[in-house]
Enzyme design. Structure first.
Site, short mmCIF file in Angstrom:
data_model
loop_
_atom_site.label_atom_id
_atom_site.label_comp_id
_atom_site.label_asym_id
_atom_site.label_seq_id
_atom_site.Cartn_x
_atom_site.Cartn_y
_atom_site.Cartn_z
CG HIS A 272 -45.58 -0.80 -23.82
ND1 HIS A 272 -46.83 -1.36 -23.63
CD2 HIS A 272 -45.37 -0.02 -22.75
CE1 HIS A 272 -47.35 -0.93 -22.50
NE2 HIS A 272 -46.48 -0.12 -21.94
CG HIS B 157 -45.06 -4.64 -22.52
ND1 HIS B 157 -43.69 -4.41 -22.43
CD2 HIS B 157 -45.62 -3.91 -21.54
CE1 HIS B 157 -43.46 -3.57 -21.43
NE2 HIS B 157 -44.62 -3.25 -20.88
CG ASP C 132 -50.56 -6.63 -7.20
OD1 ASP C 132 -50.40 -7.76 -7.74
OD2 ASP C 132 -49.71 -6.13 -6.46
CD GLU D 205 -39.82 -0.81 -21.56
OE1 GLU D 205 -40.47 -0.06 -22.29
OE2 GLU D 205 -40.13 -1.10 -20.39
NE ARG E 214 -47.65 -8.91 -7.00
CZ ARG E 214 -46.70 -8.05 -6.65
NH1 ARG E 214 -45.51 -8.50 -6.29
NH2 ARG E 214 -46.92 -6.75 -6.62
CG ASN F 117 -38.49 6.04 -18.17
OD1 ASN F 117 -39.23 6.99 -18.41
ND2 ASN F 117 -38.93 4.81 -18.15
NE ARG G 87 -52.87 3.90 -19.65
CZ ARG G 87 -51.59 3.57 -19.82
NH1 ARG G 87 -51.27 2.48 -20.50
NH2 ARG G 87 -50.64 4.32 -19.33
N GLY H 220 -48.05 -5.51 -18.34
CA GLY H 220 -47.75 -4.90 -17.05
C GLY H 220 -49.00 -4.16 -16.60
CG ASN H 221 -50.86 -0.55 -13.86
OD1 ASN H 221 -51.78 -1.23 -13.43
ND2 ASN H 221 -50.88 0.77 -13.86
N GLY H 222 -49.64 -1.21 -17.63
CA GLY H 222 -49.98 -0.90 -19.01
C GLY H 222 -49.71 -2.16 -19.82
NE ARG I 94 -40.88 4.82 -21.95
CZ ARG I 94 -41.96 4.80 -21.20
NH1 ARG I 94 -41.95 5.31 -19.99
NH2 ARG I 94 -43.08 4.27 -21.66
CD GLU J 99 -40.38 -9.94 -17.50
OE1 GLU J 99 -39.72 -10.02 -16.44
OE2 GLU J 99 -40.28 -8.98 -18.28
#
Length: 401
Positions: free
Chosen positions: A181, A209, A283, A385, A285, A10, A242, A211-213, A92, A334
Site C-alpha cells: 500500500h 490504510h 464488510d 493511489e 457495514r 492497475n 487475512r 480497507g479489505n486489505g 501499479r 474513510e
C-alpha cells in the site's frame, strides 16, 4: 507543447482498473474498470469526465482484449491511446523488492526483475507483468513506468525491515519486511501534512490504510520508518479475509496435528481468516449492523479488529517518539466512523481525541475529526493511489525528456 496525459493501469489477475489524467491541472479525463476477464461474461464500466457512465458486457478473453476494449472506449470520447497528448502509461506493480526504490521506466531488465519477484507476490506480480506487456504491445513508443507498492517502505531502517532469523537464510531467499500500500501511504502522509498547513518533512504521521486489505505505517518527516505488512500482505492488522499477525507455530501445528497442507493453510490465512473467519462477514457495514443488533460473534470480531489497530497505533507512537497526526484512509478508514471512534477511544493520554460531531459527518475531502487544539490531530484523508501513480509517472518522464 509536451504531452501531459498519463494513463494509469492497475492490472489484477482478472481485472483492469484504469484512469486517464491530464497532469496540467491534475484532471481526471476518464475512469473505468474491466472485470471478469477470461470468464464467459466480462464487464466493462467506463465513465468520462462530465459524462454518463457506459457499461458493456461480453467476452473479454485476456488482458490484451481488455486493453483494446479500454482503448476503444477512450477513443469514443476523443481520448484514444493513439493520442499525441499521451505522455506515458503508469503501472501499479505490487512487489519491487529491495531493488526498486522509486518509479522506474520499464525495460527488459526491469521486466526480468519483476518476474523474479513472483515467488513473493504470486497473486499480483504476474498480473502486473501482463498489463505492462500488453500496454507495450499497444504503444511501444510510449514510456511504460512501473510504480511499486513497496517503494515507499524502502526507507525503513534495517532494524525495522529485518526479521530475527538466520541472516544467510534470509538473504538467500529475500526474506525481509517489504510493506505494501506504499502509494497510498505516501499520498496520505503528504496530504495530511498539507491539511495541517505544514511541510511533509516537518510532520510525523501514523497512517492507517483500512480497507479489505489493511496496513499501518509510521512516517517520520515524509519517510516511512515502519509498516505493518511484511514479506507479503498477510502480516499486520486484522483484515477482511487475512489473519494479520499470528504465532508462526500455528502453521506447524496445523500441519502436524490438523493434517493440513501448505496450500490449505495458505488459503486459510489469506482467504478464510480475518473478519470473515471470525464472524462470516468481511464488510464492515454489515458487521456494524450485526453489532448494533446484538450479535455477539460480530461484536467479538469487531473488538479483535480494534484491539490490533490500537496496538499498532501505540507501537508506532513509540517508534516515532512524537506524533503530529493519525490519518485514517481507504474504504473503512474513510467511511466507518465507529471504527475511528473505537480506535481512538482510551488513547487520550497520548493526546488523541475525537470530536463526535465532526467524526459523524460524511465528506469527500480531507478533514480533521479531532477537537480544536488537540495535541495530536486525527484526520480522515481519502486516498488517491491513481493520482499518486500518475504524479510519479509524469515527474519521471518529464525529468528524462
Amino acid at each position: 507543447m509536451s504531452p501531459t496525459r498519463v494513463l494509469v493501469l492497475n492490472s489484477g489477475s482478472s481485472s483492469v482498473k484504469y484512469q486517464l489524467l491530464d497532469m496540467r491541472g491534475s484532471d481526471r479525463l476518464a475512469v473505468g474498470l474491466v472485470e471478469r476477464i477470461g470468464e464467459e461474461t466480462s464487464r466493462l464500466k467506463h465513465t468520462p469526465a462530465g459524462g454518463e457512465s457506459r457499461e458493456w458486457s461480453g467476452s473479454i478473453p485476456d488482458h490484451d482484449a481488455a486493453l483494446k476494449a479500454v482503448a476503444a472506449e477512450l477513443a469514443k470520447d476523443g481520448l484514444g491511446l493513439d493520442s499525441p497528448e499521451l505522455a506515458a502509461i503508469g503501472h501499479r506493480v505490487v512487489h519491487g523488492g529491495k531493488h526498486f526504490t522509486e518509479p522506474t521506466v520499464v525495460d527488459d531488465a526491469v521486466l526480468a526483475e519483476i518476474e523474479r519477484l513472483i515467488p513473493v507476490a504470486p497473486l499480483h506480480n504476474p498480473a502486473n507483468l501482463t498489463g505492462i506487456r500488453t500496454a507495450q504491445a499497444l504503444r511501444p513508443d510510449l514510456p511504460q513506468v512501473a510504480v511499486f507498492d513497496t517503494a515507499f517502505h524502502t526507507t525503513m531502517p534495517e532494524s525495522a525491515a529485518r526479521y530475527a532469523i538466520d541472516v544467510e537464510t534470509a538473504d538467500a531467499h529475500r526474506i525481509r519486511r517489504y510493506g505494501f500500500h506504499g502509494t497510498s501511504h505516501a499520498y496520505v502522509s503528504r496530504e495530511t501534512a498539507r491539511l495541517l498547513g505544514r511541510a511533509p518533512e516537518d510532520v510525523n504521521v501514523i497512517v492507517l490504510h483500512l480497507g479489505n486489505g489493511a496496513s499501518a505505517s509510521a512516517v517520520r518527516g515524509g519517510r516511512c520508518v515502519d509498516t505493518s505488512m511484511g514479506l507479503t500482505p498477510l502480516e499486520g492488522l486484522v483484515m477482511g479475509t487475512r489473519s494479520g499477525d499470528m504465532d508462526p507455530a500455528v502453521i506447524f501445528h496445523l500441519m502436524r496435528v490438523g493434517g493440513m497442507s501448505a496450500d490449505e493453510i495458505d488459503t486459510l490465512l489469506n482467504k478464510r481468516s480475518g473478519l470473515i473467519g471470525l464472524c462470516g462477514d468481511n464488510d464492515m457495514r454489515e458487521i456494524r449492523r450485526r453489532v448494533d443488533a446484538g450479535d455477539e460473534r460480530a461484536r467479538l470480531a469487531f473488538d479483535i479488529y480494534i484491539h490490533r489497530l490500537k496496538k499498532y497505533i501505540g507501537a508506532y507512537y513509540a517508534v516515532l517518539g512524537r506524533v503530529d497526526a493519525v490519518a485514517f484512509t481507504a474504504g473503512v478508514g474513510e467511511n466507518a466512523a465507529p471504527v475511528r471512534e473505537a480506535a481512538v477511544s482510551g488513547l487520550e493520554g497520548l493526546g488523541l481525541a475525537l470530536d463526535g460531531e465532526l467524526n459523524a459527518v460524511r465528506g469527500d475531502g480531507a478533514r480533521l475529526v479531532s477537537p480544536a487544539g488537540a495535541r495530536v490531530a486525527v484526520a480522515v484523508v481519502p486516498t488517491d493511489e491513481e493520482m499518486e501513480i500518475a504524479t510519479q509517472t509524469y515527474a519521471l518522464v518529464e525529468k528524462e525528456r
